[in-house]
Design a protein around this motif. Structure first.
Motif, mmCIF file in Angstrom:
data_model
loop_
_atom_site.group_PDB
_atom_site.id
_atom_site.type_symbol
_atom_site.label_atom_id
_atom_site.label_comp_id
_atom_site.label_asym_id
_atom_site.label_seq_id
_atom_site.Cartn_x
_atom_site.Cartn_y
_atom_site.Cartn_z
ATOM 1 N N ILE A 6 0.869 -1.173 0.000
ATOM 2 C CA ILE A 6 0.000 0.000 0.000
ATOM 3 C C ILE A 6 0.908 1.224 0.000
ATOM 4 C CG2 ILE A 6 -1.940 -1.114 1.141
ATOM 5 C CD1 ILE A 6 -1.060 0.322 3.732
ATOM 6 N N ARG A 7 0.343 2.315 -0.432
ATOM 7 C CA ARG A 7 1.111 3.551 -0.527
ATOM 8 C C ARG A 7 0.935 4.367 0.749
ATOM 9 N NH1 ARG A 7 -0.396 8.267 -4.615
ATOM 10 N NH2 ARG A 7 -1.849 8.555 -2.934
ATOM 11 N N GLU A 8 2.012 4.935 1.223
ATOM 12 C CA GLU A 8 1.918 5.838 2.369
ATOM 13 C C GLU A 8 1.250 7.131 1.905
ATOM 14 O OE1 GLU A 8 4.752 7.823 5.793
ATOM 15 O OE2 GLU A 8 5.656 6.642 4.198
ATOM 16 N N SER A 110 -2.779 6.766 10.080
ATOM 17 C CA SER A 110 -1.496 6.655 10.761
ATOM 18 C C SER A 110 -1.069 5.189 10.873
ATOM 19 C CB SER A 110 -1.594 7.288 12.143
ATOM 20 O OG SER A 110 -0.394 7.142 12.843
ATOM 21 N N ASP A 111 -2.011 4.325 11.254
ATOM 22 C CA ASP A 111 -1.702 2.893 11.331
ATOM 23 C C ASP A 111 -1.349 2.324 9.962
ATOM 24 O OD1 ASP A 111 -2.027 2.701 14.046
ATOM 25 O OD2 ASP A 111 -4.034 1.825 13.969
ATOM 26 N N LEU A 112 -2.091 2.714 8.938
ATOM 27 C CA LEU A 112 -1.806 2.229 7.584
ATOM 28 C C LEU A 112 -0.457 2.728 7.088
ATOM 29 C CD1 LEU A 112 -5.359 2.510 6.017
ATOM 30 C CD2 LEU A 112 -4.033 0.417 6.275
ATOM 31 N N ALA A 116 2.677 0.629 5.727
ATOM 32 C CA ALA A 116 3.254 0.886 4.400
ATOM 33 C C ALA A 116 4.766 1.045 4.490
ATOM 34 C CB ALA A 116 2.625 2.130 3.786
ATOM 35 N N VAL A 117 5.239 1.616 5.578
ATOM 36 C CA VAL A 117 6.668 1.875 5.728
ATOM 37 C C VAL A 117 7.452 0.590 5.886
ATOM 38 C CG1 VAL A 117 8.378 2.865 7.318
ATOM 39 C CG2 VAL A 117 6.392 4.197 6.651
ATOM 40 N N ILE A 118 6.900 -0.411 6.577
ATOM 41 C CA ILE A 118 7.668 -1.638 6.832
ATOM 42 C C ILE A 118 7.670 -2.596 5.656
ATOM 43 C CG2 ILE A 118 7.282 -1.517 9.306
ATOM 44 C CD1 ILE A 118 5.361 -3.989 8.829
#
Length: 119
Positions: A6-8, A110-112, A116-118
């Motif tokens: 997913i995209r941040e 924020s959770d998504l 996305a970052v990991i």
């Protein structure tokens, strides 16, 4: 379980667009939150078009249930990703009952973004 990419998304931009468009962008944000939650949780019932349609057909009642369900799915996705997970489903439900969906959107995004970052 393989997490789909997913995209941040920029939380501040989404929030400001929702405010400046008097909530119209909130519909787009709701759609993308549903879509991204469906991707990270692999739950077919959480895709944007279906959740938007169900919300419209039930005059917004489905959105209250949706808030609770997203909380549960994000908790499981964070746990599966090995991240510290807090179950915010009851908080999302209460905020939704009081009409504070924009606060839910910010917390969910924020959770998504963390997920996305990991990836």
């Amino acid at each position: 379980m393989e997490v789909k990419m997913i995209r941040e998304r920029n939380l501040t931009v989404n929030l400001l667009l929702t405010i400046f468009t008097c909530g119209l962008y909130g519909i787009v944000w709701f759609f993308t939150l549903s879509d991204d939650t469906g991707k990270v949780s692999e739950d077919m019932s959480m895709y944007g078009m279906m959740t938007l349609l169900l919300t419209l057909l039930t005059c917004g009642i489905y959105k209250i249930y949706w808030s609770y369900k997203v909380g549960k799915l994000l908790y499981e996705a964070r746990e599966n990703a090995g991240m510290h997970a807090i179950d915010n489903s009851i908080l999302y439900l209460v905020l939704s009952l009081f009409g504070l969906d924009i606060v839910n959107y910010c917390m969910m995004q924020s959770d998504l973004n963390d997920l996305a970052v990991i990836q």
